[in-house]
Design a protein around this motif. Structure first.
Motif, PDB file in Angstrom:
ATOM      1  N   UNK A 180      29.460   8.435   7.812  1.00  0.00           N
ATOM      2  CA  UNK A 180      29.561   8.885   6.425  1.00  0.00           C
ATOM      3  C   UNK A 180      28.621   8.135   5.498  1.00  0.00           C
ATOM      4  N   UNK A 181      28.433   6.849   5.745  1.00  0.00           N
ATOM      5  CA  UNK A 181      27.635   6.014   4.844  1.00  0.00           C
ATOM      6  C   UNK A 181      26.172   6.019   5.292  1.00  0.00           C
ATOM      7  N   UNK A 182      25.288   6.447   4.401  1.00  0.00           N
ATOM      8  CA  UNK A 182      23.846   6.404   4.657  1.00  0.00           C
ATOM      9  C   UNK A 182      23.176   5.247   3.929  1.00  0.00           C
ATOM     10  N   UNK A 183      23.659   4.928   2.732  1.00  0.00           N
ATOM     11  CA  UNK A 183      23.043   3.900   1.880  1.00  0.00           C
ATOM     12  C   UNK A 183      21.542   4.149   1.748  1.00  0.00           C
ATOM     13  N   UNK A 184      21.178   5.392   1.502  1.00  0.00           N
ATOM     14  CA  UNK A 184      19.781   5.817   1.418  1.00  0.00           C
ATOM     15  C   UNK A 184      19.336   5.754  -0.047  1.00  0.00           C
ATOM     16  N   UNK A 189      21.612   8.722  -1.859  1.00  0.00           N
ATOM     17  CA  UNK A 189      22.854   9.108  -1.176  1.00  0.00           C
ATOM     18  C   UNK A 189      23.448   7.864  -0.534  1.00  0.00           C
ATOM     19  N   UNK A 190      24.549   7.423  -1.074  1.00  0.00           N
ATOM     20  CA  UNK A 190      25.233   6.304  -0.411  1.00  0.00           C
ATOM     21  C   UNK A 190      26.155   6.833   0.687  1.00  0.00           C
ATOM     22  N   UNK A 191      27.060   7.742   0.319  1.00  0.00           N
ATOM     23  CA  UNK A 191      27.954   8.336   1.312  1.00  0.00           C
ATOM     24  C   UNK A 191      27.854   9.848   1.239  1.00  0.00           C
ATOM     25  N   UNK A 192      27.907  10.490   2.396  1.00  0.00           N
ATOM     26  CA  UNK A 192      27.764  11.937   2.491  1.00  0.00           C
ATOM     27  C   UNK A 192      29.112  12.615   2.204  1.00  0.00           C
ATOM     28  N   UNK A 193      29.188  13.450   1.187  1.00  0.00           N
ATOM     29  CA  UNK A 193      30.462  14.082   0.829  1.00  0.00           C
ATOM     30  C   UNK A 193      31.125  14.828   1.983  1.00  0.00           C
ATOM     31  N   UNK A 194      30.342  15.482   2.813  1.00  0.00           N
ATOM     32  CA  UNK A 194      30.920  16.251   3.913  1.00  0.00           C
ATOM     33  C   UNK A 194      31.508  15.398   5.020  1.00  0.00           C
ATOM     34  N   UNK A 209      48.130  12.434  -0.943  1.00  0.00           N
ATOM     35  CA  UNK A 209      47.115  13.469  -1.107  1.00  0.00           C
ATOM     36  C   UNK A 209      45.904  12.777  -1.715  1.00  0.00           C
ATOM     37  N   UNK A 210      45.049  12.204  -0.850  1.00  0.00           N
ATOM     38  CA  UNK A 210      43.913  11.454  -1.371  1.00  0.00           C
ATOM     39  C   UNK A 210      43.006  10.938  -0.277  1.00  0.00           C
ATOM     40  N   UNK A 211      41.915  10.343  -0.706  1.00  0.00           N
ATOM     41  CA  UNK A 211      40.904   9.796   0.195  1.00  0.00           C
ATOM     42  C   UNK A 211      41.106   8.290   0.360  1.00  0.00           C
ATOM     43  N   UNK A 212      40.852   7.803   1.562  1.00  0.00           N
ATOM     44  CA  UNK A 212      40.859   6.354   1.744  1.00  0.00           C
ATOM     45  C   UNK A 212      39.747   5.758   0.883  1.00  0.00           C
ATOM     46  N   UNK A 213      40.034   4.655   0.232  1.00  0.00           N
ATOM     47  CA  UNK A 213      39.109   4.095  -0.752  1.00  0.00           C
ATOM     48  C   UNK A 213      38.016   3.222  -0.149  1.00  0.00           C
ATOM     49  N   UNK A 214      38.161   2.831   1.100  1.00  0.00           N
ATOM     50  CA  UNK A 214      37.189   1.928   1.733  1.00  0.00           C
ATOM     51  C   UNK A 214      36.414   2.651   2.819  1.00  0.00           C
ATOM     52  N   UNK A 215      35.142   2.324   2.939  1.00  0.00           N
ATOM     53  CA  UNK A 215      34.353   2.866   4.036  1.00  0.00           C
ATOM     54  C   UNK A 215      34.788   2.200   5.343  1.00  0.00           C
TER      55      UNK A 215
END
Length: 472
Positions: A180-184, A189-194, A209-215
């Protein structure tokens, strides 16, 4: 090839941990527990001794069963005051490279969504050296402090724990894909939404109902410890635990407990050796047996057997202050530690005081370096144990003596490592990489389709084999 012994230092962010009363010994430094240097110095000492980890116990609530109050716990510092164990880890990780950290946290009173971020943060900051000792609590005093009228029933707490782990696995293993993380910087683009997925969990105990907050962190899910040995606790361990901490009450009893842990793993569709088993133990060592016996006699003068059984009273939920010296303890249903109540049914208060002569009921090994090594190896070979949680009696003297005298003896016999291996804590202990193995039920949530279409599914995965999980 003989099994090498695994070793954790057993400690707690407080004055009096296991061997009660020893804080009064003139060489003991446990009253400095509020000082950061106390912990960073300990971490450096343990890493010099090649300890696998520092296992930090914790409780919520107070030991108010004995005498129906906290007078003795306050006077003898019976795990009171006690500070948060997780806040120690970053500082200790900063002065070490290999030492692992097993931190105890009670899942009953903290939302899994928030706790998942804390675990990921520590796993990042330690480069994958964090473990979590999963506990559900056993003190009515904690339940009341958190707004409940009494402790939730024993087995019901494990039902809640099963679902708590389900939510954590979804967040830690499934929310972010590995790439998920590109850090480009160039493409901004840090993280890819998809590649980041929402967790939708609607269960009996938790709604998320949510996203994990840490990579993704090095281990994603921390190394999982657990200590319950009741029938329900054993089933939970077989499903989730990677390391199990048991008590020791004789070789036959310990061998039976180890066999039970192995069987619980098999029943959950895992391999028997998927769980490392540790026993709590105290060691008093000196260059000669006579010196070790003398040190033991010295320590006894500072110990508090009464404080030890005050701790024991809260472990059982039975007020031993109300018992006569020769009145037997009768097993009865409580919401405390079920296995302790059963184990010590029929014991008298006098016998318990004798057992707690050093302020603790833990097994004690006393002798010269060769004698201590003989006994530790005998425990391992006779019971199938993987290692020990070494208690502090006088701190840091107990650990320093062990490192100076016992570690070289074990190394000479080929029963203890001479250097750390590389990698995360899970890899150091199991040798199969930093992540949960494929046959662990938590690994099922790495499948994007599984996470997307199942909001409560982990309860339906119980008891399935690794092959069945792979088909989901």
């Amino acid at each position: 090839m003989s099994k090498q012994i695994l070793l954790n230092a057993f400690n707690m962010n407080c004055v009096g941990h296991i061997h009660h009363g020893l804080w009064t010994h003139p060489r003991d430094q446990s009253t400095e527990f509020n000082s950061l240097s106390y912990w960073t110095d300990l971490a450096k000492l343990l890493e010099r001794g090649l300890f696998d980890g520092l296992f930090i116990a914790d409780i919520l609530g107070v030991y108010d069963v004995y005498g129906s109050g906290i007078n003795l716990p306050l006077q003898e510092a019976i795990q009171l005051p006690v500070n948060d164990p997780l806040l120690l880890v970053s500082a200790m990780a900063g002065v070490t490279q290999h030492l692992g950290f097993g931190v105890t946290a009670n899942l009953s009173y903290e939302a899994p969504y928030i706790f998942a971020r804390r675990l990921s943060t520590l796993d990042h900051l330690t480069d994958g050296r964090i473990g979590w000792n999963i506990v559900t609590g056993y003190l009515d005093s904690a339940a009341k402090a958190m707004g409940l009228s009494q402790q939730v029933e024993h087995d019901r707490r494990y039902d809640q724990a099963d679902e708590y782990l389900e939510v954590l696995y979804k967040l830690l293993e499934g929310s972010w894909q590995d790439d998920a993380v590109l850090a480009d910087r160039g493409r901004r683009i840090y993280a890819q939404p998809g590649k980041v997925r929402k967790v939708r969990h609607h269960g009996e105990f938790y709604q998320v109902d949510g996203y994990h907050l840490s990579q993704p962190s090095p281990q994603r899910t921390p190394l999982l410890f657990q200590a319950g040995s009741s029938a329900r606790g054993s089933r939970f361990a077989g499903q989730h635990a990677e390391c199990v901490f048991i008590g020791g009450n004789g070789v036959e009893a310990v061998r039976s407990e180890v066999d039970k842990v192995r069987a619980s793993a098999l029943s959950a569709g895992r391999e028997a050796d998927a769980i490392k088993v540790f026993m709590g133990i105290g060691v008093i060592v000196a260059p000669t047996e006579a010196e070790a016996r003398g040190k033991h006699a010295e320590y006894l003068r500072y110990a508090s057997p009464e404080a030890g059984i005050a701790h024991f009273s809260s472990s059982t939920g039975i007020d031993l202050a109300a018992f006569g010296l020769d009145e037997p303890l009768q097993a009865r249903k409580t919401n405390a530690i079920e296995s302790v109540v059963k184990t010590f049914s029929g014991w008298t208060k006098r016998r318990l005081l004798e057992q707690h002569a050093l302020g603790s009921r833990y097994p004690l090994v006393i002798g010269s370096p060769s004698q201590v090594a003989d006994q530790l190896i005998a425990w391992i070979d006779a019971t199938g144990l993987d290692g020990f949680n070494l208690t502090r009696i006088v701190t840091p003297e107990s650990y320093a003596d062990f490192i100076e005298l016992v570690i070289p003896e074990l190394q000479q016999r080929g029963r203890y490592k001479t250097a750390y291996s590389g990698g995360a804590l899970r890899h150091k202990l199991f040798g199969n990489g930093p992540r949960l193995p494929a046959n662990h039920p938590g690994a099922a949530w790495r499948d994007p389709a599984r996470l997307q279409h199942d909001t409560t599914g982990y309860h339906n995965l119980r008891g399935l084999s690794a092959n069945a999980l792979s088909l989901l």
